[in-house]
Design an enzyme around this catalytic site. Structure first.
Site: not given
Length: 528
Positions: A348-350
């Site tokens: 998960d990443t932004v």
């Protein structure tokens, strides 16, 4: 132009400044900074801080950060804000403990958080506002609460078990043993206090003193090796971006230890095999892109690592000779069964991007790696610690073998596209291992098929996960799936959307900015 009787949305077009993030509150934070006279670097840091609160499973101050900044004069700067393995950690030690593979969560997967050092380094060189101003929205949301948005709530539901097993995770990120419901208010006052300390005293408040001592103690209590000296030694390093030429544009990525080179290899293969120019929605295009990806990811998993440990230079991997050699493995008529397909863990990443009035462009990515990182949250300071060490290998002699003070091969990658010496497009596609494929696919959509930024992000995606089965999004019709099966691929419904991206393109001729935001997330692009 899109069909207005079908679901979708138009790109955002504005002149004075624009931000595109994966969450509406973060986009608003960035715009507020821009409208108040701050520049794109200020706005990007402020938006990243807000995201660390309102998308806590995806990103946080316990994670890492990379950025590319294109200045109005055409100069481009890369920042590697990835943390290192503890100095007491080594593959040999892990093997002696009985581990055959890197632990994917827990204390042994924790590396030094690099994000806060990177934010401070960016602000000191290019910013016009102090951290006290830039962190104010994030502090407010942490202390007063924010509304949990739909995609955030959906993801959070699947992470309850890991959080419940950790005292800090249960305390700060569950309510009665459950994840917050969509539209509910969530507060993390402990994280707010930590952000206030950073806002007042800078990165030293995070990497030294009580907060650092607690991070080290939590990891040590879990059997890991992080100590206060590791945290105090953190650096964020300026690096020269690497690039390739695609359709008369220069595409730039952060060099290894990041996997951005994989996206560049992919683009070279798209050009060599003609993949990008095939009909946009055709099975043949998807087939050729996947085969190019299998070749490029094979290179990544064998050769990409901390640059000090790499045996082959990025220049060699991007050379015409290597491209031609890889292209020979790609059969337009069917899947090559001899190409090794690496397993790809979920993460998960932004990603966010901001362009200001002066046409300074910032491509910015921040991550904990897996959902809530290592699933270790400091009880008093509310920090979710990343599990970026999971990207190392324990294979003896491998370039990416875990080593003391070493940076792991890193999945998060910002990108910048230049044309005639000026920034033309700042973009990124989050989603763990999918990111290089996402970069190449989205950019090909724009440059090969003249899609606008929103159309390029909307376009249906296909990719593999932890097996050789291709996960097809719902936008890929049955006829295309059937043809892919004829070409030798196994295809199934994708269990989750592939990644999520943000784009701001710069039309220097008209003077307008054109933005898009991925519908797979809660976010949006806005400008004025």
């Amino acid at each position: 132009m899109r069909d207005f009787d079908r679901t979708g949305r138009s790109p955002v077009i504005a002149e004075n400044g624009m931000a595109a993030t994966s969450h509406p509150l973060a986009t608003m934070t960035a715009l507020s900074i821009l409208r108040d006279g701050g520049n794109a670097v200020d706005a990007a840091i402020a938006a990243a801080a807000t995201l660390a609160v309102v998308e806590p499973h995806m990103t946080g101050i316990g994670g890492d950060c990379f950025a590319i900044i294109a200045e109005p004069d055409g100069s481009v700067h890369g920042l590697n804000g990835s943390g290192r393995a503890p100095k007491a950690a080594s593959a040999a030690r892990y093997r002696e403990m009985g581990h055959r593979q890197m632990p994917q969560s827990g204390a042994l997967s924790v590396t030094v958080p690099g994000a806060i050092k990177a934010w401070e380094t960016l602000a000191a060189r290019f910013g016009t506002r102090g951290l006290g101003v830039l962190l104010s929205d994030a502090i407010g949301y942490a202390e007063e609460g924010y509304a949990v948005h739909p995609r955030v709530a959906r993801d959070w539901q699947g992470l309850v078990e890991g959080l419940a097993a950790d005292a800090g995770g249960s305390r700060h990120y569950l309510a009665g043993g459950r994840s917050p419901k969509v539209f509910s208010r969530h507060r993390v006052p402990a994280l707010g206090r930590t952000l206030r300390a950073i806002a007042g005293k800078g990165a030293s408040a995070f990497y030294e003193g009580a907060i650092a001592a607690e991070m080290a103690a939590v990891v040590r209590a879990g059997g890991g090796f992080l100590d206060e000296e590791d945290l105090a030694a953190v650096t964020a390093d300026w690096v020269e971006p690497i690039g390739t030429r695609y359709r008369d544009y220069d595409v730039l990525e952060i060099p290894p230890n990041g996997q951005g080179i994989t996206a560049l290899i992919l683009l070279n293969l798209f050009a060599a095999t003609g993949a990008g120019r095939l009909a946009a929605d055709s099975a043949e295009r998807y087939h050729r892109m996947i085969e190019c990806a299998r070749a490029a990811y094979n290179v990544r998993d064998h050769l990409v690592a901390d640059p000090a440990a790499m045996a082959v230079s990025p220049e060699t991997l991007l050379s015409p000779q290597v491209t031609a050699s890889l292209a020979r493995n790609i059969d337009p008529g069917g899947r090559n069964p001899h190409l090794e397909l690496p397993p790809l863990p979920d993460s998960d990443t932004v990603y966010l991007t901001v362009v200001d009035r002066d046409r300074r462009a910032v491509s910015f990515i921040n991550s904990l790696y897996a959902g809530f990182g290592a699933r270790l949250v400091t009880p008093e300071s509310g920090i979710a610690l990343q599990n970026r060490g999971a990207c190392f290998t324990l294979e003896e002699g491998h370039p990416n073998e875990l080593g003391p003070g070493k940076r792991p091969m890193h999945t998060i990658i910002p990108a910048m596209v230049m044309k005639d010496g000026r920034a033309a497009c700042s973009f990124g596609v989050m989603g763990g291992a999918y990111q290089p494929m996402g970069h190449a696919h989205v950019l090909s959509n724009m440059l090969d098929h003249q899609m606008d930024p929103q159309q390029a992000l909307d376009h249906a995606r296909i990719f593999w996960g932890d097996s050789e089965v291709l996960g097809a999004e719902s936008g890929i019709p049955g006829a295309v799936r059937g043809r892919l099966a004829e070409l030798g691929h196994r295809v199934a419904d994708a269990p989750n959307p592939h990644g999520g991206g943000q784009i701001v393109a710069i039309d220097h001729e008209s003077g307008f900015l054109i933005g898009g935001s991925d519908p797979r997330k809660d976010g949006l692009a806005l400008g004025w």
